[in-house]
Design an enzyme around this catalytic site. Structure first.
Site, PDB file in Angstrom:
ATOM      1  N   HIS A 132       0.829  -1.264   0.014  1.00  0.00           N
ATOM      2  CA  HIS A 132       0.022  -0.047   0.010  1.00  0.00           C
ATOM      3  C   HIS A 132       0.884   1.258  -0.052  1.00  0.00           C
ATOM      4  O   HIS A 132       1.912   1.482   0.881  1.00  0.00           O
ATOM      5  CB  HIS A 132      -1.084  -0.058   1.156  1.00  0.00           C
ATOM      6  N   ALA A 133       0.640   2.203  -0.830  1.00  0.00           N
ATOM      7  CA  ALA A 133       1.470   3.113  -1.400  1.00  0.00           C
ATOM      8  C   ALA A 133       1.742   4.210  -0.060  1.00  0.00           C
ATOM      9  O   ALA A 133       2.887   4.524   0.231  1.00  0.00           O
ATOM     10  CB  ALA A 133       0.922   4.069  -2.388  1.00  0.00           C
ATOM     11  N   ARG A 134       0.658   4.471   0.678  1.00  0.00           N
ATOM     12  CA  ARG A 134       0.867   5.544   1.571  1.00  0.00           C
ATOM     13  C   ARG A 134       1.335   4.886   3.006  1.00  0.00           C
ATOM     14  O   ARG A 134       1.696   5.924   4.004  1.00  0.00           O
ATOM     15  CB  ARG A 134      -0.628   6.020   1.785  1.00  0.00           C
ATOM     16  N   GLU A 135       1.682   3.525   2.926  1.00  0.00           N
ATOM     17  CA  GLU A 135       2.310   3.186   4.383  1.00  0.00           C
ATOM     18  C   GLU A 135       3.588   3.141   4.516  1.00  0.00           C
ATOM     19  O   GLU A 135       4.283   2.279   4.336  1.00  0.00           O
ATOM     20  CB  GLU A 135       1.500   1.991   4.442  1.00  0.00           C
TER      21      GLU A 135
ATOM     22  N   ARG B 224      -3.529   4.894  -2.044  1.00  0.00           N
ATOM     23  CA  ARG B 224      -3.140   3.389  -1.499  1.00  0.00           C
ATOM     24  C   ARG B 224      -2.879   2.163  -2.632  1.00  0.00           C
ATOM     25  O   ARG B 224      -2.198   1.339  -2.248  1.00  0.00           O
ATOM     26  CB  ARG B 224      -4.466   2.928  -0.881  1.00  0.00           C
TER      27      ARG B 224
ATOM     28  N   ASN C  68      -3.568  -5.739  -2.292  1.00  0.00           N
ATOM     29  CA  ASN C  68      -3.932  -6.686  -1.238  1.00  0.00           C
ATOM     30  C   ASN C  68      -5.430  -7.231  -1.283  1.00  0.00           C
ATOM     31  O   ASN C  68      -5.846  -7.388  -0.489  1.00  0.00           O
ATOM     32  CB  ASN C  68      -3.521  -5.978   0.146  1.00  0.00           C
ATOM     33  N   ARG C  69      -5.847  -6.699  -2.456  1.00  0.00           N
ATOM     34  CA  ARG C  69      -7.269  -7.488  -2.837  1.00  0.00           C
ATOM     35  C   ARG C  69      -7.078  -8.048  -3.977  1.00  0.00           C
ATOM     36  O   ARG C  69      -8.276  -8.789  -4.557  1.00  0.00           O
ATOM     37  CB  ARG C  69      -8.363  -6.263  -2.822  1.00  0.00           C
TER      38      ARG C  69
ATOM     39  N   HIS D 105       2.637  -3.771   6.751  1.00  0.00           N
ATOM     40  CA  HIS D 105       1.753  -2.721   6.337  1.00  0.00           C
ATOM     41  C   HIS D 105       1.615  -1.694   7.813  1.00  0.00           C
ATOM     42  O   HIS D 105       2.388  -1.920   8.618  1.00  0.00           O
ATOM     43  CB  HIS D 105       0.189  -3.224   6.311  1.00  0.00           C
ATOM     44  N   SER D 106       0.822  -0.754   7.734  1.00  0.00           N
ATOM     45  CA  SER D 106       0.533   0.215   8.580  1.00  0.00           C
ATOM     46  C   SER D 106      -1.051   0.850   8.334  1.00  0.00           C
ATOM     47  O   SER D 106      -1.467   0.499   7.191  1.00  0.00           O
ATOM     48  CB  SER D 106       1.417   1.310   8.945  1.00  0.00           C
ATOM     49  N   TYR D 107      -1.613   1.130   9.491  1.00  0.00           N
ATOM     50  CA  TYR D 107      -1.381   1.438  10.909  1.00  0.00           C
ATOM     51  C   TYR D 107      -2.319   0.525  11.731  1.00  0.00           C
ATOM     52  O   TYR D 107      -3.278   0.219  11.076  1.00  0.00           O
ATOM     53  CB  TYR D 107      -1.097   2.854  11.217  1.00  0.00           C
TER      54      TYR D 107
ATOM     55  N   TYR E  50     -10.590  -7.304   9.882  1.00  0.00           N
ATOM     56  CA  TYR E  50     -11.808  -7.132   9.490  1.00  0.00           C
ATOM     57  C   TYR E  50     -11.747  -8.325   8.139  1.00  0.00           C
ATOM     58  O   TYR E  50     -10.759  -8.526   7.805  1.00  0.00           O
ATOM     59  CB  TYR E  50     -12.390  -5.680   8.674  1.00  0.00           C
TER      60      TYR E  50
ATOM     61  N   GLU F  83       0.790  -5.031  10.939  1.00  0.00           N
ATOM     62  CA  GLU F  83       0.404  -3.564  10.910  1.00  0.00           C
ATOM     63  C   GLU F  83       1.246  -2.923  11.944  1.00  0.00           C
ATOM     64  O   GLU F  83       0.994  -2.962  13.078  1.00  0.00           O
ATOM     65  CB  GLU F  83      -1.328  -3.438  11.230  1.00  0.00           C
TER      66      GLU F  83
HETATM   67  O1  0X9 Z   1      -6.660  -4.175   4.583  1.00  0.00           O
HETATM   68  C1  0X9 Z   1      -5.560  -4.400   4.350  1.00  0.00           C
HETATM   69  O2  0X9 Z   1      -5.324  -5.132   3.352  1.00  0.00           O
HETATM   70  C2  0X9 Z   1      -4.661  -4.541   5.511  1.00  0.00           C
HETATM   71  N1  0X9 Z   1      -4.827  -3.330   6.365  1.00  0.00           N
HETATM   72  S1  0X9 Z   1      -4.271  -1.902   5.795  1.00  0.00           S
HETATM   73  O3  0X9 Z   1      -4.788  -0.701   6.441  1.00  0.00           O
HETATM   74  N2  0X9 Z   1      -2.731  -1.812   5.757  1.00  0.00           N
HETATM   75  O4  0X9 Z   1      -4.927  -1.797   4.360  1.00  0.00           O
HETATM   76  C3  0X9 Z   1      -4.825  -5.641   6.436  1.00  0.00           C
HETATM   77  C4  0X9 Z   1      -4.437  -7.007   5.631  1.00  0.00           C
HETATM   78  C5  0X9 Z   1      -4.804  -8.294   6.258  1.00  0.00           C
HETATM   79  N3  0X9 Z   1      -4.694  -9.404   5.341  1.00  0.00           N
HETATM   80  C6  0X9 Z   1      -5.617  -9.477   4.647  1.00  0.00           C
HETATM   81  N4  0X9 Z   1      -6.736  -8.777   4.353  1.00  0.00           N
HETATM   82  N5  0X9 Z   1      -5.608 -10.524   3.734  1.00  0.00           N
HETATM   83 ZN    ZN Z   2      -1.926  -1.906   4.163  1.00  0.00          ZN
END
Ligand code: 0X9
Ligand code: ZN
Length: 305
Positions: A65-68, A123, A140-141, A193-195, A245, A267
Site C-alpha cells: 500500500h503506497a501511503r504506508e 493506497r 492486497n485485494r 503494512h500500517s497502521y 476485518y 500492521e
Molecule cells: O486491508 C488490508 O489490506 C490490510 N490493512 S491496511 O490498513 N494496511 O490496508 C490488512 C491485511 C490483512 N490481511 C488480509 N486482508 N489478507
Molecule cells: Zn496496508
C-alpha cells in the site's frame, strides 16, 4: 545511522538497493522479479549467511500500500540490521545461517512514487482501468483468495478495488510467480503494512479457522507480549478476519493456501494519532518492534523445520 531514521523517495530506494548490493556483495544478491504497471523494476534483495548447506528461505514484502511509508522503511531497517549484526547478534546470525531472506522493499513503486509527488494518501497501484477514469487496484485485494468477495470492491474508483481478475496486476503477478517458483524453499511469508499495531495471520478472506491456528496464535501472542515488555507498545494479534476485518484477495491468505504455512501480516505503528503520516522520529521504535516480532517468528520456524 540517521539514513534509516528517514523516509526515502523511490529514487533513493533504488539507489540504496544498488549500493547495498555493492557494499555487501558477499551476502546480498539482487533479483529482478518483474515490473510495475508503469514499468518500474521490482527488485528483491536476497540476504544469505553461511552458504554451506541447502537452505530454507523466508520472504518479506513492504509497501503493498503506497501511503504506508513505515513499511518500506522497515524493509530497509531490516536489511541494514541484518548486514550490520550478522555474526554479532546471535538471533539474526542464527536466522541468516538457516534461511535466505528475500526482501521486496517496495512492492508498489508506482503508488509509492505517487504519494511523494501527487497524493500522500494514495493506497492502490497506478494501473489504468478500462471503462473507468479511475486509476489503480488494491494489490492486497488482487490475490487469488476468495477474490473480490465481501470486504473488497469491484468499483475501480474505490480504494479497495480488487482488479479485473485475480493477479490482474503485474505487481501481484510478480510476487505470486516468484513464490510459486520458490515453493520448495520459502517457509515463511511476511507482509508489512500500517497502521493499527497488529500481528495478523490467516484467514482474512473468511472466518474459517486455519489448521495450525493454535500454533500461529501462540507465536504472535509471544511476539506481542515481548513487544509490550521491551517497548511498552500494545499490539493486537489473531486471524485477520476477526482481528481487523474481512478482506479477501490478500497476499498472506494466498501464500497460506499456496502452502506457506507460516504466513503473517504486520500492521506497524501507530494506532491512529498520526496514522499513515507517522513522523520520522517514530521510525526506530516502530521498526525495532517489527524486527523483534520477525525474529521471534523466524526462530520459531527454524526450530520447527
Ligand atoms: O486491508 C488490508 O489490506 C490490510 N490493512 S491496511 O490498513 N494496511 O490496508 C490488512 C491485511 C490483512 N490481511 C488480509 N486482508 N489478507
Ligand atoms: Zn496496508
Amino acid at each position: 545511522g540517521v539514513f534509516y531514521e528517514r523516509y526515502h523517495s523511490l529514487e533513493d530506494i533504488y539507489y540504496w538497493i544498488n549500493k547495498t548490493k555493492q557494499d555487501h556483495s558477499d551476502m546480498v544478491k539482487v533479483i529482478l522479479i518483474g515490473s510495475s504497471s508503469e514499468k518500474r523494476p521490482l527488485y528483491v534483495l536476497k540476504l544469505s549467511g553461511r552458504r554451506d548447506e541447502v537452505k530454507r528461505a523466508m520472504w518479506i514484502d513492504c509497501g503493498i500500500h503506497a501511503r504506508e511509508w513505515i513499511a518500506p522503511a522497515f524493509c530497509m531497517w531490516f536489511v541494514n540490521y541484518a548486514l550490520a549484526f550478522y555474526n554479532q547478534n546471535t538471533e539474526i546470525t542464527e536466522i541468516l545461517n538457516n534461511m535466505d531472506v528475500y526482501i521486496l522493499t517496495v512492492m508498489n513503486p508506482d503508488g509509492y512514487k505517487y504519494t511523494w509527488t501527487t497524493d500522500r494518501m494514495w493506497r492502490k497501484n497506478r494501473s489504468s482501468n478500462k471503462d473507468s477514469d479511475c486509476f489503480g487496484a488494491d494489490l492486497n485485494r488482487n490475490f487469488d483468495a476468495n477474490w473480490c468477495t465481501k470486504g473488497a470492491s469491484d468499483n475501480p474508483c474505490d480504494p479497495t478495488y480488487c482488479g479485473q481478475f485475480p493477479e490482474s496486476e503485474p505487481e501481484t503477478q510478480a510476487v505470486a510467480r516468484f513464490l510459486r517458483s520458490h515453493k520448495d524453499t520459502v517457509k515463511l511469508y511476511l507482509s508489512i503494512h500500517s497502521y493499527s499495531q497488529m500481528l495478523l495471520f490467516p484467514y482474512s478472506c473468511s472466518y474459517d479457522e486455519i489448521p495450525n491456528h493454535n500454533e500461529l496464535f501462540e507465536i504472535v501472542k509471544e511476539a506481542s507480549t515481548k513487544i509490550r515488555r521491551y517497548y511498552r507498545t500494545n499490539y493486537k494479534y489473531g486471524p485477520g478476519a476477526k482481528t481487523i476485518y474481512l478482506a479477501p484477495g490478500g497476499s498472506d491468505d494466498w501464500a497460506y493456501n499456496f502452502g506457506i504455512k507460516y504466513s503473517f501480516t504486520f500492521e506497524l505503528q501507530d494506532r491512529g494519532r498520526y496514522g499513515f503520516l507517522l513522523p520520522p522520529s517514530f521510525i526506530p521504535q516502530a521498526c525495532n518492534e517489527a524486527l523483534l516480532a520477525t525474529k521471534i517468528i523466524a526462530l520459531h520456524v527454524i526450530k520447527k523445520l
